[in-house]
Design an enzyme around this catalytic site. Structure first.
Site, mmCIF file in Angstrom:
data_model
loop_
_atom_site.group_PDB
_atom_site.id
_atom_site.type_symbol
_atom_site.label_atom_id
_atom_site.label_comp_id
_atom_site.label_asym_id
_atom_site.label_seq_id
_atom_site.Cartn_x
_atom_site.Cartn_y
_atom_site.Cartn_z
ATOM 1 N N GLY A 217 -40.505 -51.925 -2.995
ATOM 2 C CA GLY A 217 -39.186 -52.536 -3.042
ATOM 3 C C GLY A 217 -38.122 -51.540 -3.431
ATOM 4 O O GLY A 217 -38.423 -50.425 -3.839
ATOM 5 N N PRO A 218 -36.859 -51.953 -3.308
ATOM 6 C CA PRO A 218 -35.750 -51.053 -3.644
ATOM 7 C C PRO A 218 -35.788 -50.670 -5.124
ATOM 8 O O PRO A 218 -36.429 -51.365 -5.912
ATOM 9 C CB PRO A 218 -34.504 -51.885 -3.355
ATOM 10 C CG PRO A 218 -34.953 -53.087 -2.628
ATOM 11 C CD PRO A 218 -36.396 -53.272 -2.883
ATOM 12 N N GLY A 220 -35.038 -50.398 -8.963
ATOM 13 C CA GLY A 220 -34.463 -51.310 -9.946
ATOM 14 C C GLY A 220 -34.840 -52.763 -9.780
ATOM 15 O O GLY A 220 -34.249 -53.635 -10.385
ATOM 16 N N GLY A 222 -37.735 -53.988 -10.593
ATOM 17 C CA GLY A 222 -38.701 -54.385 -11.620
ATOM 18 C C GLY A 222 -40.147 -54.026 -11.307
ATOM 19 O O GLY A 222 -41.055 -54.651 -11.830
ATOM 20 N N LYS A 223 -40.372 -53.033 -10.466
ATOM 21 C CA LYS A 223 -41.741 -52.653 -10.114
ATOM 22 C C LYS A 223 -42.481 -52.098 -11.333
ATOM 23 O O LYS A 223 -43.589 -52.533 -11.656
ATOM 24 C CB LYS A 223 -41.727 -51.615 -8.981
ATOM 25 C CG LYS A 223 -41.087 -52.134 -7.704
ATOM 26 C CD LYS A 223 -41.169 -51.128 -6.583
ATOM 27 C CE LYS A 223 -40.336 -49.890 -6.823
ATOM 28 N NZ LYS A 223 -38.881 -50.181 -6.900
ATOM 29 N N THR A 224 -41.857 -51.133 -11.987
ATOM 30 C CA THR A 224 -42.476 -50.558 -13.172
ATOM 31 C C THR A 224 -42.649 -51.628 -14.241
ATOM 32 O O THR A 224 -43.684 -51.717 -14.901
ATOM 33 C CB THR A 224 -41.601 -49.412 -13.706
ATOM 34 O OG1 THR A 224 -41.324 -48.512 -12.633
ATOM 35 C CG2 THR A 224 -42.295 -48.656 -14.806
ATOM 36 N N HIS A 437 -1.173 -54.314 0.794
ATOM 37 C CA HIS A 437 -2.463 -53.950 1.385
ATOM 38 C C HIS A 437 -3.540 -54.949 0.958
ATOM 39 O O HIS A 437 -4.254 -55.514 1.792
ATOM 40 C CB HIS A 437 -2.833 -52.523 0.935
ATOM 41 C CG HIS A 437 -4.154 -52.040 1.442
ATOM 42 N ND1 HIS A 437 -4.269 -51.078 2.419
ATOM 43 C CD2 HIS A 437 -5.423 -52.376 1.108
ATOM 44 C CE1 HIS A 437 -5.540 -50.840 2.660
ATOM 45 N NE2 HIS A 437 -6.267 -51.615 1.869
ATOM 46 N N GLU A 438 -3.630 -55.188 -0.350
ATOM 47 C CA GLU A 438 -4.674 -56.092 -0.845
ATOM 48 C C GLU A 438 -4.440 -57.525 -0.379
ATOM 49 O O GLU A 438 -5.380 -58.215 0.012
ATOM 50 C CB GLU A 438 -4.763 -56.042 -2.376
ATOM 51 C CG GLU A 438 -5.210 -54.692 -2.942
ATOM 52 C CD GLU A 438 -6.494 -54.174 -2.330
ATOM 53 O OE1 GLU A 438 -7.338 -54.991 -1.891
ATOM 54 O OE2 GLU A 438 -6.661 -52.937 -2.256
ATOM 55 N N HIS A 441 -5.783 -57.954 3.084
ATOM 56 C CA HIS A 441 -7.217 -58.274 3.142
ATOM 57 C C HIS A 441 -7.442 -59.755 2.840
ATOM 58 O O HIS A 441 -8.154 -60.447 3.564
ATOM 59 C CB HIS A 441 -7.990 -57.471 2.078
ATOM 60 C CG HIS A 441 -8.184 -56.029 2.406
ATOM 61 N ND1 HIS A 441 -8.794 -55.600 3.550
ATOM 62 C CD2 HIS A 441 -7.884 -54.907 1.695
ATOM 63 C CE1 HIS A 441 -8.853 -54.264 3.550
ATOM 64 N NE2 HIS A 441 -8.297 -53.814 2.429
#
Ligand code: ADP
Ligand code: MG
Ligand code: ZN
Length: 617
Positions: A217-218, A220, A222-224, A437-438, A441
């Site tokens: 998995g990516p 961070g 929680g694998k470890t 600008h904001e 968006h």
């Protein structure tokens, strides 16, 4: 943060050896000249020596090489003196003359002839003795370091008979309760825990459990963490080592270490071996010319060991990686890492659960978990843990003793966009440009169906370089996105620049990040999602690394590559036009919302939508 997870072997500093040998030499000096070392000796001149002899104060004299050592009685005390020998033929006479008739008061004098040691004794003294002392001290030092480590770091058991050591932790406190979400992974691993608890239940029926499970998995996710939790739940020793340590720490003996590791693990069974970042040794062997011999040998040894050991003994091997596609196929075949446990980025519920786990560690009050969890779409467990900690730090900075929702919201923004940059001065004109600008968006997003609602608009500069930003928060997590959804997103990205163009008739550098995002998305539509008319469902690009930043490479001819660029440009241009037309049709809203934003600097999505609705009749 958590305690270091891999116990790296501690070695005695080599410079200590040097210090020890100096100490040994000092000790030897003491042995050879005990007299000198014993008391304090005052240096004096030959004249006062003669004077003391003549006045009858001197008690004994020893002449050694070219020094005269003597003691004299002065004021009832015996003081030791030393003086250089002068070629004085009268010396013996003087000493004899100074003898008093009282035998008790005679001067005892003699010459110490430097002792000629036998060559064997010399050899023993100079070489063997220091060596022996050195060795003993060395061993003692090693033992006491070992003892200290055992005393401090919980229960470590050392193993291995070559040089550096790896330690197995045997008292891990991490449990599945510390790992939020990841229910599928836990489900699979519970079986392993059960097996370690009660192997006979499985062996009587003749079942063997998988020898190894690969956590994928990516970063961070929680694998470890979950690997430690398995050991904590099963209450078995946990041999943890990172793949890169094999090749770094044990240069030239990676394979020997693997052998050691399995030998010791079999003795300690049931237990868990955890190889973190296994891709460091488990990379495919056939890639590249003249591969890495050291790594390949280590990998071969690992494969052999995994085949060789008895699966019923209760040694379970867990490994973690975020680059599964680079692993050697041989590692993944049945009998080795045949279980693959997927650890994905948490969804909305998962994020709430993770936030809860970490909020337990800090004092807090009525947190609106929903807002925070929604605002953190795409964040990993590690990032969420970081966000909670940042929030706690912020609460302390603000002089509060409880974490609130606003701390969490602010720390989400800090993690996404960097800290607020209060002292950055924008000119009025610049501020106006950023505001339009904001709002551009936000307005484009609001005017399109199926866009994520605007959550917040701000024109407070951030340390990441953003002069302002519009935060959109999905109301419900979508797993599938339609072609229209993606196109609308691109339209929203172009909204900022469009606002500048429509409202001011010119534009600035402020859209650089928007351009990057829009292009990435448009390119993916063409090359990966088959969303262009021209290329239909043809694969034009492969993703090399799904978990680490999605880097990809084109799998098409150069002509096609040039043509892809045209397709991408076509999409972006169309989106840009759409954005401009939305802004042009709503200039009134633009002015109102922008001046409100300039006044407030930060406005909520609701405040913005109110302006939109009021003027959109
Ligand atoms: P990985 O090994 O997958 O890169 P880690 O296991 O090292 O990730 O996770 C780093 C930290 O992130 C953990 O120590 C924990 O604080 C937090 N974390 C990650 N995933 C979770 C989770 N599912 N539940 C709780 N905390 C998590
Ligand atoms: Mg890890
Ligand atoms: Zn922008």
């Amino acid at each position: 943060m958590k305690k270091e997870q891999n116990q790296t072997p501690k070695r005695v500093n080599p410079y200590m050896g040097f210090l020890w040998s100096i100490l040994v030499l000092l000790l030897l000096n003491g042995l050879i000249f005990p007299k000198i070392a014993e008391k304090q000796i005052i240096s004096t001149d030959y004249g006062s020596f003669i004077e003391k002899v003549d006045s009858g104060k001197v008690k004994d004299v020893a002449i050694k090489s070219n020094q005269i050592y003597f003691t004299a009685e002065e004021n009832g005390k015996t003081i030791a003196y030393q003086t250089g020998e002068i070629n004085d033929p009268q010396l013996v006479n003087r000493l004899l003359n100074a003898q008093s008739p009282n035998p008790d008061k005679r001067i005892a004098f003699n010459q110490i002839v430097p002792r000629e040691n036998s060559p064997i004794l010399d050899f023993l003294l100079m070489w063997i003795l220091p060596g022996l002392v050195f060795y003993l001290l060395w061993r003692q030092a090693g033992k006491s370091i070992q003892a200290r480590m055992n005393a401090s770091g919980g229960n470590f058991m050392s193993f291995g008979n070559s040089g550096a050591k790896i330690y197995a932790e045997s008292d891990i406190k991490t449990t599945f309760a510390d790992v939020a979400g990841q229910d599928e992974a836990k489900e699979t691993l519970k079986e392993i825990v059960d097996f370690l608890h009660n192997p006979t239940k499985y062996t009587t029926i003749g079942a063997t459990l998988p020898k190894g499970a690969l956590l994928v998995g990516p970063p961070g996710t929680g694998k470890t963490l979950i690997a430690r939790a398995v050991a904590g739940e099963a209450k078995v020793p946990f041999f943890a080592i990172s793949g890169s340590e094999f090749v770094q720490m044990f240069v030239g003996m990676g394979a020997a270490k693997v052998r050691d590791l399995f030998k010791q693990a079999t003795e300690k069974a049931p237990c868990i071996i955890f190889i973190d970042e296994i891709d460091a040794i488990g990379k495919r062997r056939d890639t590249g010319i003249g591969g890495n011999d050291e790594r390949e040998q280590t990998l071969n040894q690992l494969l052999t060991e995994m085949d060789g050991f008895d699966g019923r003994k209760g040694v379970v091997i867990l490994a973690a990686t975020n680059r599964p596609e680079t692993l050697d196929k041989a590692l993944l075949r049945p009998g080795r890492f045949d279980r693959r446990i997927q650890m994905e980025l948490p969804d909305l519920e998962g994020r709430k659960a993770i936030l809860n786990v970490h909020l337990k560690k800090v004092k807090h009050e009525n947190i609106d978990m929903d807002i925070v969890a929604r605002a953190t779409a795409g964040s990993s467990g590690a990032e969420l843990a970081n966000i909670v900690n940042e929030a706690a730090l912020r609460a302390v900075r603000m002089g509060r003793n409880l974490v609130t929702t606003s701390d969490l919201e602010e720390s989400v923004e800090t993690v996404i966009a960097g800290a607020q940059k209060k002292n950055k001065i924008l000119s009025t004109k610049e501020k106006e440009t950023v505001a339009y600008h904001e709002i551009g968006h936000a307005l484009v997003a609001a005017m399109q169906t199926n866009s994520a609602p605007v959550h917040k608009i701000t024109i407070i500069p951030r340390t990441s370089g953003a002069l302002g930003y519009t935060m959109q928060v999905e109301s419900n997590e979508q797993s599938l996105l339609s072609k229209e959804d993606l196109f609308n997103r691109i339209v929203t990205y172009t909204g900022g620049r469009s606002a500048e163009e429509v409202m001011f008739g010119s534009f600035t550098t402020g859209a650089s990040n928007d351009i990057e995002q829009a292009t990435k998305l448009a390119r993916a539509m063409v090359t990966r999602y088959g969303m262009s008319d021209k290329y239909d469902m043809m694969e034009l690009e492969t993703v090399n690394n799904a978990y680490l930043g999605n880097d990809s490479s084109l799998v098409c001819s150069n002509e096609t590559a040039a043509d892809i660029d045209k397709e991408v440009l076509g999409i972006i241009k169309k989106a840009h036009e759409k954005a401009k037309s939305i802004i042009s049709a709503n200039k009134e809203i633009m002015h109102k919302a922008a001046s409100f934003l300039i006044e407030k600097e930060t406005i909520t999505g609701d405040e913005f939508m109110k302006i939109v609705h009021e003027n959109n009749k």
